[in-house]
Enzyme design. Structure first.
Site, short mmCIF file in Angstrom:
data_model
loop_
_atom_site.label_atom_id
_atom_site.label_comp_id
_atom_site.label_asym_id
_atom_site.label_seq_id
_atom_site.Cartn_x
_atom_site.Cartn_y
_atom_site.Cartn_z
N SER A 61 0.82 -1.22 0.00
CA SER A 61 0.00 0.00 0.00
C SER A 61 0.84 1.26 0.00
O SER A 61 0.31 2.36 -0.10
CB SER A 61 -0.91 0.00 1.23
OG SER A 61 -0.17 0.14 2.41
N THR A 189 -2.34 2.85 3.09
CA THR A 189 -1.53 4.08 3.25
C THR A 189 -0.90 3.94 4.61
O THR A 189 -1.43 3.23 5.46
CB THR A 189 -2.47 5.31 3.25
OG1 THR A 189 -3.05 5.45 1.97
CG2 THR A 189 -1.77 6.59 3.63
N THR A 207 1.76 6.79 0.52
CA THR A 207 0.87 5.81 -0.09
C THR A 207 1.21 5.56 -1.55
O THR A 207 1.82 6.42 -2.21
CB THR A 207 -0.59 6.31 0.00
OG1 THR A 207 -1.47 5.26 -0.39
CG2 THR A 207 -0.85 7.50 -0.90
N ARG A 217 -4.25 9.86 -10.86
CA ARG A 217 -5.26 10.15 -9.83
C ARG A 217 -4.53 10.47 -8.52
O ARG A 217 -3.56 9.80 -8.15
CB ARG A 217 -6.17 8.93 -9.64
CG ARG A 217 -7.13 9.03 -8.44
CD ARG A 217 -6.52 8.42 -7.19
NE ARG A 217 -7.46 8.32 -6.09
CZ ARG A 217 -7.12 7.99 -4.85
NH1 ARG A 217 -5.87 7.71 -4.57
NH2 ARG A 217 -8.01 7.93 -3.90
N THR A 240 -6.39 7.30 6.36
CA THR A 240 -6.27 6.22 5.37
C THR A 240 -7.67 5.88 4.89
O THR A 240 -8.65 6.15 5.57
CB THR A 240 -5.64 4.95 5.98
OG1 THR A 240 -6.45 4.52 7.07
CG2 THR A 240 -4.23 5.18 6.47
N GLY A 241 -7.74 5.25 3.73
CA GLY A 241 -9.04 4.85 3.20
C GLY A 241 -9.29 5.50 1.84
O GLY A 241 -8.35 5.92 1.17
N1 ASP Z 1 -6.07 7.32 1.15
C1 ASP Z 1 -5.33 6.72 0.08
C2 ASP Z 1 -5.77 7.32 -1.22
O1 ASP Z 1 -6.94 7.56 -1.39
C3 ASP Z 1 -5.46 5.26 -0.05
C4 ASP Z 1 -5.64 4.49 1.19
O2 ASP Z 1 -5.46 4.97 2.29
O3 ASP Z 1 -5.98 3.33 1.10
O4 ASP Z 1 -4.95 7.47 -2.09
#
Ligand code: ASP
Length: 331
Positions: A61, A189, A207, A217, A240-241
């Site tokens: 990640s 992340t 990340t 993106r 994160t997310g």
């Molecule tokens: N927040 C990160 C993103 O949207 C990805 C993640 O945390 O899973 O790039």
């Protein structure tokens, strides 16, 4: 919520060093806490912690071996923030160079800018002596290929990238043919927050972004205010997310702002979760936060069940896991 009091530092010390991190930050946290114990600075600690995670080939990640975009290219994002003066640095969509957190810090320290993206960030990396390095690993590429195969798509084909991205990144329907363990993972992340013995806060986020994303993106991680925010006076937050959610409601800055406006850490986290809830829940698209007060009190928040975060102070031998707070459970 975990109360890690920082008010009981030894003689001559303002505070007891404390760190909080996302669940995948264990090794980075141990290395950074060793630095903080020796009198290191919070800013150096969060950078070091991120570098350890970025270099870990088993973490798909972040950094080296991160999940690729829809075209099979790894693009890295990172940001760092200094709570003393709110100086910040970030890079986005960097290809072919590792340790984006160090690049982010160099942006902060060498340029009159906060964020460099794409080709310019890569040029800046070369100018700073970073060695080019392919960030793809066979294991991460195998997950990318599997994801295509799962939908009967051709990873080498010339299908419309918009359609591919929409298909590949959508949350899996569990009744569909199973993927190998881990292949359903698109998120990930690393977050680190640190309070040092001088009473200074710093935060860092790194990340490879959402797996199978559209090329270039950019999510919340390199956006100050969305995925990362840190202010010595009021606290720090990192996320994160599904970054698009934090981008839409400025999650990291909002949580810190709610503390500035007088809310406790717990209340501020719940308010940030309410902001996210207003966006409407889509299964499989979630958001998590870690947060810390200027006194070293830590908490984690999440929109989905079962998520944890790590915390550690200098008196602990190991980082400890704690539950993240959810809105539903606090009603
Ligand atoms: N927040 C990160 C993103 O949207 C990805 C993640 O945390 O899973 O790039």
């Amino acid at each position: 919520m975990t109360r890690v009091s920082a008010a009981n530092g030894g003689a001559g010390r303002a505070t007891l060093p404390v760190m909080a991190a996302s669940e995948n930050g264990r090794a980075g946290m141990v290395a950074a806490m060793a630095l903080l114990r020796k009198g290191g600075r919070a800013l150096d600690a969060v950078e070091l912690a991120c570098r350890v995670t970025e270099d870990d080939p088993n973490d798909h990640s972040v950094g080296y071996s991160g999940l690729p975009n829809v075209m099979g290219e790894v693009e890295l994002d990172a940001s760092i923030m200094d709570g003393r003066d709110l100086r910040s640095g970030a890079v986005a969509a960097v290809r072919g160079y590792g340790n984006p957190i160090t690049l982010a810090r160099q942006v902060m320290e060498q340029l009159p800018h906060v964020l460099l993206a794409g080709r310019g960030a890569e040029r800046f990396a070369a100018a700073n002596g970073h060695a080019p390095q392919d960030q793809r690993t066979e294991e991460a590429l195998q997950r990318w290929r599997e994801r295509f195969a799962h939908y009967g798509l051709d990873s080498e084909g010339d299908a419309d990238l918009r359609e591919l991205t929409n298909t590949l990144t959508r949350p899996l329907n569990l009744s569909e043919a199973p993927l190998s363990a881990g292949s359903e993972r698109r998120f990930g992340t690393v977050n680190f927050l640190a309070l040092d013995q001088y009473g200074d806060l710093a935060s860092a986020v790194s990340t490879s972004g959402l797996g199978w994303k559209y090329p270039s993106r950019v999510g919340d991680s390199p956006i100050i205010g969305a995925g990362n925010y840190c202010d010595n006076r009021y606290g720090a937050t990192a996320c994160t997310g599904m970054g698009e959610l934090a981008l839409r409601v400025s999650t990291a800055r909002s949580l810190v702002l709610y503390m500035k406006l007088g809310m406790s850490l717990h209340e501020a986290g719940l308010e940030a979760l309410r902001d996210l809830a207003y966006l409407g829940g889509v299964p499989g698209r979630y958001m998590n936060m870690v947060a810390m007060t200027p006194q070293g009190e830590c908490a984690g928040f999440t929109t989905v069940p079962g998520k944890k975060y790590l915390y550690m102070n200098e008196e602990m031998e190991e980082p400890a896991l704690a539950e993240r707070v959810r809105l539903e459970e606090s009603a």
